[in-house]
Design a protein around this motif. Structure first.
Motif: not given
Length: 185
Positions: A90-95, A124-126, A159-162, A168-170
């Motif tokens: 999923f992360k790889a698909c986000l530009p 997703w708004m980088p 990406l590290d906030q995703l 998931i992290v929580q």
């Protein structure tokens, strides 16, 4: 002397006009970037509803990524992740330099051992996206969001906030919470 002053003013005006058309875009590593067509979200493509039904009801996908098509000015499905896709897929698909919308099916196990899942709608708004792209995706969010029912709305720019935005992290941190020794309280 007057002629030289007028010539300098004309050169300055031309330099300003040229720099507004072609700018040294620092977010792309100093490469010149010419914005040929601005991103506009005018509608949602019909295939988005079909893909979302396959995602939510039939569980054919782990995630869907949507983008605004420049030619049709409609929101379309960009990537549909397979059933066995991971969060890394999923992360790889986000530009890195453009905005996207996405829905993600997060599967987890509850404290009492039951399998459960949550559906997330991600904007997703980088930081590296152009302001035009951010504005278009912000205005198009409502149109797509009307189509997607039963999802939790979240926004992310890195990406590290995703994983934290998707919970998931929580949940991993909650699983590791050990009350410890009562004497230490």
């Amino acid at each position: 002397c007057f002629f030289i002053l007028v010539l300098c003013i004309i050169i300055i005006i031309l330099a300003i006009l040229i720099s507004s058309v072609i700018s040294n875009h620092t977010k792309t590593g100093g490469e010149n970037q010419v914005i040929e067509k601005r991103v506009v979200a005018a509608s949602v493509d019909d295939s988005c509803g079909e893909h979302y039904t396959a995602f939510k009801i039939r569980r054919k996908h782990k995630f869907l990524v949507f983008k605004i098509d420049l030619e049709s000015e409609a929101i379309v499905v960009d990537v549909a992740g397979g059933k066995k896709a991971t969060i890394d897929d999923f992360k790889a698909c986000l530009p890195y330099t453009d905005c996207r919308f996405a829905v993600y099916d997060h599967e987890y196990t509850t404290a009492d051992g039951r399998p459960a899942d949550k559906l997330f709608f991600l904007s997703w708004m980088p930081h590296n996206a152009t302001p035009y792209s951010k504005m278009a995706y912000a205005s198009g969010k409502g149109m797509l969001r009307e189509l997607l029912d039963g999802v939790i709305d979240t926004t992310c720019s890195q990406l590290d906030q995703l994983e934290e935005a998707l919970g998931i992290v929580q949940e991993a941190a909650e699983d590791e919470d050990d009350p410890g020794d009562p004497d230490d309280w």
